[in-house]
Motif scaffolding. Sequence first.
Motif, mmCIF file in Angstrom:
data_model
loop_
_atom_site.group_PDB
_atom_site.id
_atom_site.type_symbol
_atom_site.label_atom_id
_atom_site.label_comp_id
_atom_site.label_asym_id
_atom_site.label_seq_id
_atom_site.Cartn_x
_atom_site.Cartn_y
_atom_site.Cartn_z
ATOM 1 N N ASP A 199 0.850 -1.004 -0.061
ATOM 2 C CA ASP A 199 0.106 0.101 -0.120
ATOM 3 C C ASP A 199 0.851 1.195 0.058
ATOM 4 O O ASP A 199 0.475 2.294 0.464
ATOM 5 C CB ASP A 199 -0.917 0.049 1.216
ATOM 6 N N GLU A 200 1.980 1.262 -0.516
ATOM 7 C CA GLU A 200 2.944 2.397 -0.511
ATOM 8 C C GLU A 200 2.520 3.517 -1.356
ATOM 9 O O GLU A 200 1.451 3.280 -2.354
ATOM 10 C CB GLU A 200 4.192 1.943 -1.258
ATOM 11 N N LEU A 201 2.592 4.622 -0.930
ATOM 12 C CA LEU A 201 1.816 5.661 -1.432
ATOM 13 C C LEU A 201 3.175 6.833 -1.734
ATOM 14 O O LEU A 201 3.787 6.995 -0.734
ATOM 15 C CB LEU A 201 0.733 6.422 -0.539
ATOM 16 N N ILE A 202 3.265 7.505 -2.689
ATOM 17 C CA ILE A 202 4.048 8.468 -3.286
ATOM 18 C C ILE A 202 3.470 9.767 -3.728
ATOM 19 O O ILE A 202 2.855 9.808 -4.450
ATOM 20 C CB ILE A 202 5.058 8.078 -4.321
ATOM 21 N N LEU A 203 3.828 10.912 -2.943
ATOM 22 C CA LEU A 203 3.510 12.233 -3.159
ATOM 23 C C LEU A 203 4.754 13.014 -3.818
ATOM 24 O O LEU A 203 5.486 13.123 -2.946
ATOM 25 C CB LEU A 203 2.632 12.819 -2.099
ATOM 26 N N ARG A 204 4.473 13.600 -4.572
ATOM 27 C CA ARG A 204 5.515 14.541 -5.206
ATOM 28 C C ARG A 204 5.117 15.930 -5.471
ATOM 29 O O ARG A 204 3.904 16.124 -6.048
ATOM 30 C CB ARG A 204 6.081 14.086 -6.479
ATOM 31 N N GLY A 205 5.959 17.065 -5.108
ATOM 32 C CA GLY A 205 5.552 18.329 -5.214
ATOM 33 C C GLY A 205 6.713 19.351 -4.883
ATOM 34 O O GLY A 205 7.687 19.067 -5.087
ATOM 35 N N THR A 206 6.071 20.397 -4.344
ATOM 36 C CA THR A 206 6.998 21.382 -3.854
ATOM 37 C C THR A 206 6.478 21.808 -2.508
ATOM 38 O O THR A 206 5.411 21.380 -2.009
ATOM 39 C CB THR A 206 6.923 22.634 -4.608
ATOM 40 N N GLN A 227 -1.118 20.383 1.320
ATOM 41 C CA GLN A 227 -2.447 19.996 0.800
ATOM 42 C C GLN A 227 -2.509 18.551 0.121
ATOM 43 O O GLN A 227 -3.568 17.824 0.494
ATOM 44 C CB GLN A 227 -2.857 20.852 -0.189
ATOM 45 N N GLN A 228 -1.404 17.885 -0.493
ATOM 46 C CA GLN A 228 -1.472 16.670 -0.940
ATOM 47 C C GLN A 228 -1.585 15.625 0.291
ATOM 48 O O GLN A 228 -2.000 14.661 -0.042
ATOM 49 C CB GLN A 228 -0.174 16.422 -1.901
ATOM 50 N N VAL A 229 -0.708 15.846 0.979
ATOM 51 C CA VAL A 229 -0.730 14.812 2.617
ATOM 52 C C VAL A 229 -2.136 14.895 3.095
ATOM 53 O O VAL A 229 -2.492 13.553 3.253
ATOM 54 C CB VAL A 229 0.546 15.430 3.321
ATOM 55 N N GLY A 254 -4.742 11.893 3.197
ATOM 56 C CA GLY A 254 -4.961 11.258 4.523
ATOM 57 C C GLY A 254 -3.823 10.526 5.093
ATOM 58 O O GLY A 254 -4.023 9.544 5.922
ATOM 59 N N VAL A 255 -2.669 11.007 4.942
ATOM 60 C CA VAL A 255 -1.624 10.538 5.297
ATOM 61 C C VAL A 255 -1.263 11.153 6.829
ATOM 62 O O VAL A 255 -1.147 12.403 6.735
ATOM 63 C CB VAL A 255 -0.247 10.761 4.661
ATOM 64 N N THR A 256 -1.127 10.217 7.612
ATOM 65 C CA THR A 256 -0.922 10.785 8.965
ATOM 66 C C THR A 256 0.384 10.105 9.927
ATOM 67 O O THR A 256 0.976 10.585 10.610
ATOM 68 C CB THR A 256 -2.124 10.774 10.008
ATOM 69 N N LYS A 257 0.652 8.825 9.177
ATOM 70 C CA LYS A 257 1.797 7.980 9.832
ATOM 71 C C LYS A 257 2.453 7.406 8.972
ATOM 72 O O LYS A 257 2.116 7.262 7.868
ATOM 73 C CB LYS A 257 1.187 7.259 11.119
ATOM 74 N N THR A 258 3.534 6.508 9.662
ATOM 75 C CA THR A 258 4.541 5.562 8.698
ATOM 76 C C THR A 258 4.821 6.123 7.424
ATOM 77 O O THR A 258 4.455 5.646 6.380
ATOM 78 C CB THR A 258 3.561 4.532 8.489
ATOM 79 N N ALA A 259 5.238 7.411 7.532
ATOM 80 C CA ALA A 259 5.540 8.309 6.532
ATOM 81 C C ALA A 259 7.040 9.118 6.438
ATOM 82 O O ALA A 259 7.200 9.441 7.583
ATOM 83 C CB ALA A 259 4.338 9.252 5.780
ATOM 84 N N VAL A 260 7.534 9.254 5.391
ATOM 85 C CA VAL A 260 8.818 9.945 5.664
ATOM 86 C C VAL A 260 8.614 11.467 4.478
ATOM 87 O O VAL A 260 7.902 11.098 3.323
ATOM 88 C CB VAL A 260 9.927 9.179 5.221
ATOM 89 N N ILE A 261 8.936 12.531 5.099
ATOM 90 C CA ILE A 261 8.952 13.594 4.346
ATOM 91 C C ILE A 261 10.324 14.094 3.945
ATOM 92 O O ILE A 261 11.191 14.256 4.644
ATOM 93 C CB ILE A 261 8.091 14.719 5.032
ATOM 94 N N LEU A 262 10.393 14.405 2.696
ATOM 95 C CA LEU A 262 11.752 14.884 2.065
ATOM 96 C C LEU A 262 11.539 15.898 1.629
ATOM 97 O O LEU A 262 10.682 16.325 0.549
ATOM 98 C CB LEU A 262 12.273 13.609 1.084
ATOM 99 N N VAL A 263 12.674 16.968 1.614
ATOM 100 C CA VAL A 263 12.804 18.365 1.076
ATOM 101 C C VAL A 263 14.114 18.678 1.083
ATOM 102 O O VAL A 263 15.111 18.610 1.554
ATOM 103 C CB VAL A 263 12.243 19.442 2.299
ATOM 104 N N GLY A 264 14.308 19.253 -0.339
ATOM 105 C CA GLY A 264 15.763 19.532 -1.029
ATOM 106 C C GLY A 264 15.723 19.428 -2.450
ATOM 107 O O GLY A 264 14.857 19.087 -3.003
ATOM 108 N N ARG A 265 16.727 20.188 -2.984
ATOM 109 C CA ARG A 265 16.959 20.466 -4.343
ATOM 110 C C ARG A 265 17.306 19.142 -5.142
ATOM 111 O O ARG A 265 17.103 19.133 -6.131
ATOM 112 C CB ARG A 265 18.130 21.463 -4.575
#
Length: 249
Positions: free
Chosen positions: A197-204, A210-212, A216-227
Amino acid sequence: MTVYFIGAGPGAADLITVRGARTLASCGVCLYAGSLVPRELLAECPPDARLIDTANLDLDRIVAEIVRAHEEGHDVARLHSGDPSVFSAVAEQMRRLDAAGIPYEVVPGVPAFAAAAAALKRELTVPTVGQTVILTRIAQQATPMPEGEDLATLGRSGALLVLHLAARYVDRVVAELLPHYGAQCPAAVVAMASRPDELILRGTLDDIAQQVKDAGVTKTAVILVGRTLAASQFRDSHLYDPARERHAC
């Protein structure tokens, strides 16, 4: 008798290491986090192994089970999700075992951030774009962050940030990073990395929150930010440069 802290990997049962699986198969007692560790992994345990779900146990009760196994002469597999080296609460268990004179070893596993990078099909360090990765979280209901490790401070580095345990507070993450990274900085969220049930969200940073929330993602997730998450124009690395001097062995 030895306690083995084993990294079970990010979720997919086949991402445990060969060493981890072999160690698991040799232990008469297995303590595992039932809410995080895939139950398929328990099939690697000996048929007569004592299996203990630690999801509802506090530290005292977990250590009591380990001490009991030690007194009975059983090796113990302490199965943790991801890799024991980050955000695993292994240090406090090791401290208790040191005090009790119980020997232990650590078997590394695949960390969640590595599974997230694989899902995104990105190298997190890219020549001339970014060579630093910061693994962190935010202070909310959990243990406070040490002084100087808040997002505003870490964000000044401009390094790629990987945040664990923060999906529920994505609005706060974005608000604290916007002044340092800008609204158009690439961002991604990977939930349930490596699982069916992996879910991938891409954006800026401008739209990821808003995508998150929409997903409905609230747990068991990793947020990545960078160039480096969107890097395409960069020089090849020196490692495979034809001009690099090489010497035959």
